[in-house]
Design a protein around this motif. Structure first.
Motif, PDB file in Angstrom:
ATOM      1  N   GLN A  89       0.836  -1.204   0.000  1.00 23.66           N
ATOM      2  CA  GLN A  89       0.000   0.000   0.000  1.00 23.66           C
ATOM      3  C   GLN A  89       0.875   1.260   0.000  1.00 23.66           C
ATOM      4  N   ASP A  90       1.941   1.254   0.777  1.00 19.68           N
ATOM      5  CA  ASP A  90       2.867   2.396   0.798  1.00 19.68           C
ATOM      6  C   ASP A  90       3.564   2.562  -0.546  1.00 19.68           C
ATOM      7  N   LEU A  91       3.925   1.443  -1.154  1.00 24.58           N
ATOM      8  CA  LEU A  91       4.574   1.487  -2.464  1.00 24.58           C
ATOM      9  C   LEU A  91       3.644   2.092  -3.509  1.00 24.58           C
ATOM     10  N   ASP A  92       2.374   1.694  -3.484  1.00 21.98           N
ATOM     11  CA  ASP A  92       1.397   2.260  -4.423  1.00 21.98           C
ATOM     12  C   ASP A  92       1.277   3.772  -4.232  1.00 21.98           C
ATOM     13  N   PHE A  93       1.247   4.201  -2.985  1.00 24.82           N
ATOM     14  CA  PHE A  93       1.133   5.623  -2.688  1.00 24.82           C
ATOM     15  C   PHE A  93       2.365   6.381  -3.184  1.00 24.82           C
ATOM     16  N   GLU A  94       3.550   5.814  -2.919  1.00 23.34           N
ATOM     17  CA  GLU A  94       4.794   6.453  -3.363  1.00 23.34           C
ATOM     18  C   GLU A  94       4.819   6.574  -4.890  1.00 23.34           C
ATOM     19  N   HIS A  95       4.337   5.545  -5.583  1.00 19.89           N
ATOM     20  CA  HIS A  95       4.320   5.580  -7.045  1.00 19.89           C
ATOM     21  C   HIS A  95       3.335   6.637  -7.548  1.00 19.89           C
ATOM     22  N   LYS A  96       2.170   6.746  -6.915  1.00 17.87           N
ATOM     23  CA  LYS A  96       1.173   7.734  -7.341  1.00 17.87           C
ATOM     24  C   LYS A  96       1.652   9.156  -7.077  1.00 17.87           C
ATOM     25  N   CYS A  97       2.505   9.304  -6.068  1.00 17.86           N
ATOM     26  CA  CYS A  97       3.060  10.625  -5.785  1.00 17.86           C
ATOM     27  C   CYS A  97       4.205  10.976  -6.730  1.00 17.86           C
ATOM     28  N   GLY A  98       4.640  10.021  -7.525  1.00 19.40           N
ATOM     29  CA  GLY A  98       5.714  10.278  -8.478  1.00 19.40           C
ATOM     30  C   GLY A  98       7.101  10.095  -7.916  1.00 19.40           C
ATOM     31  N   LYS A  99       7.242   9.413  -6.793  1.00 14.12           N
ATOM     32  CA  LYS A  99       8.550   9.226  -6.182  1.00 14.12           C
ATOM     33  C   LYS A  99       9.298   8.024  -6.744  1.00 14.12           C
ATOM     34  N   LEU A 100       8.597   7.148  -7.476  1.00 11.02           N
ATOM     35  CA  LEU A 100       9.228   5.951  -8.029  1.00 11.02           C
ATOM     36  C   LEU A 100       9.006   5.885  -9.535  1.00 11.02           C
ATOM     37  N   SER A 101      10.005   5.398 -10.240  1.00 13.63           N
ATOM     38  CA  SER A 101       9.824   5.190 -11.679  1.00 13.63           C
ATOM     39  C   SER A 101       8.968   3.941 -11.892  1.00 13.63           C
ATOM     40  N   LYS A 102       8.420   3.808 -13.095  1.00 15.09           N
ATOM     41  CA  LYS A 102       7.562   2.661 -13.385  1.00 15.09           C
ATOM     42  C   LYS A 102       8.332   1.352 -13.284  1.00 15.09           C
ATOM     43  N   GLU A 103       9.583   1.342 -13.710  1.00 14.68           N
ATOM     44  CA  GLU A 103      10.379   0.122 -13.667  1.00 14.68           C
ATOM     45  C   GLU A 103      10.630  -0.317 -12.221  1.00 14.68           C
ATOM     46  N   ASP A 104      11.046   0.640 -11.384  1.00 16.74           N
ATOM     47  CA  ASP A 104      11.275   0.322  -9.978  1.00 16.74           C
ATOM     48  C   ASP A 104       9.981  -0.122  -9.306  1.00 16.74           C
ATOM     49  N   TYR A 105       8.898   0.586  -9.615  1.00 17.72           N
ATOM     50  CA  TYR A 105       7.609   0.251  -9.019  1.00 17.72           C
ATOM     51  C   TYR A 105       7.208  -1.179  -9.376  1.00 17.72           C
ATOM     52  N   ARG A 106       7.310  -1.537 -10.653  1.00 18.65           N
ATOM     53  CA  ARG A 106       6.920  -2.888 -11.087  1.00 18.65           C
ATOM     54  C   ARG A 106       7.799  -3.956 -10.447  1.00 18.65           C
ATOM     55  N   ARG A 107       9.111  -3.685 -10.409  1.00 13.03           N
ATOM     56  CA  ARG A 107      10.037  -4.667  -9.839  1.00 13.03           C
ATOM     57  C   ARG A 107       9.751  -4.899  -8.355  1.00 13.03           C
ATOM     58  N   ILE A 108       9.637  -3.813  -7.603  1.00 10.53           N
ATOM     59  CA  ILE A 108       9.399  -3.935  -6.161  1.00 10.53           C
ATOM     60  C   ILE A 108       8.015  -4.516  -5.892  1.00 10.53           C
ATOM     61  N   ARG A 109       7.037  -4.086  -6.669  1.00  8.51           N
ATOM     62  CA  ARG A 109       5.671  -4.602  -6.504  1.00  8.51           C
ATOM     63  C   ARG A 109       5.634  -6.113  -6.762  1.00  8.51           C
ATOM     64  N   ASN A 110       6.345  -6.581  -7.788  1.00  7.03           N
ATOM     65  CA  ASN A 110       6.389  -8.022  -8.074  1.00  7.03           C
ATOM     66  C   ASN A 110       7.061  -8.793  -6.944  1.00  7.03           C
ATOM     67  N   GLU A 111       8.131  -8.230  -6.383  1.00  9.49           N
ATOM     68  CA  GLU A 111       8.809  -8.893  -5.267  1.00  9.49           C
ATOM     69  C   GLU A 111       7.888  -8.996  -4.057  1.00  9.49           C
ATOM     70  N   LEU A 112       7.219  -7.892  -3.723  1.00 10.81           N
ATOM     71  CA  LEU A 112       6.318  -7.908  -2.569  1.00 10.81           C
ATOM     72  C   LEU A 112       5.118  -8.814  -2.797  1.00 10.81           C
ATOM     73  N   THR A 113       4.604  -8.831  -4.022  1.00  8.98           N
ATOM     74  CA  THR A 113       3.479  -9.703  -4.335  1.00  8.98           C
ATOM     75  C   THR A 113       3.881 -11.168  -4.201  1.00  8.98           C
ATOM     76  N   ALA A 114       5.077 -11.507  -4.667  1.00  7.12           N
ATOM     77  CA  ALA A 114       5.560 -12.887  -4.526  1.00  7.12           C
ATOM     78  C   ALA A 114       5.739 -13.254  -3.054  1.00  7.12           C
ATOM     79  N   GLU A 115       6.227 -12.302  -2.272  1.00  5.93           N
ATOM     80  CA  GLU A 115       6.428 -12.564  -0.844  1.00  5.93           C
ATOM     81  C   GLU A 115       5.103 -12.796  -0.136  1.00  5.93           C
TER      82      GLU A 115
END
Length: 143
Positions: free
Chosen positions: A53-79
């Motif tokens: 949820q924090d990662l989604d918020f950070e991405h919507k605020c523009g603090k993360l690039s799409k590549e970083d967001y997808r990579r981290i989101r995939n890692e957290l989703t797998a976890e």
């Protein structure tokens, strides 16, 4: 002689008072207080979901690039998927404590406090939990 009796009586009273603090019993109460693997997995699940949820918020605020967001989101989703699999394994193992916890959690979800209606955002129409003061999607103030 009086001093000796006083010392023995004082020692006995102190022992009786302090014994429960240092004794480790195998009673039902001590078993209930121990944290089980299921409890640890539930806590880990909550932490990982909050991180998503924090990662989604950070991405919507523009603090993360799409590549970083997808990579981290995939890692957290797998976890979190792994944690859910472990929880399912424990709950399907006919562990009565886990079944009881599942039933209690389901009933807690049905409490009136949890059944409050979601607030719709006046700007983007996103449905937010009743406790939110600001929209989780666009950040607009909720009435």
């Amino acid at each position: 002689m009086i001093y000796l009796l006083s010392a023995i009586l004082t020692g006995g009273v102190l022992t009786a008072i302090c014994w429960p603090l240092f004794a480790r019993g195998n009673t039902a109460e001590s078993a209930i207080l121990e944290e089980t693997q299921w409890d640890l997995l539930q806590r880990k699940k909550d932490v990982v979901l909050a991180n998503i949820q924090d990662l989604d918020f950070e991405h919507k605020c523009g603090k993360l690039s799409k590549e970083d967001y997808r990579r981290i989101r995939n890692e957290l989703t797998a976890e979190v998927a792994g944690v859910y699999n472990e929880i399912d394994g424990i709950e399907s193992g006919q562990d009565l404590d886990a079944l009881i916890r599942t039933a209690v959690a389901a009933r807690k979800e049905q409490t009136p406090a949890k059944r409050q209606a979601a607030k719709a955002c006046p700007d983007c129409e996103h449905k937010n939990p009743a406790r939110n003061k600001f929209c989780a999607e666009c950040g607009a103030r909720l009435r």
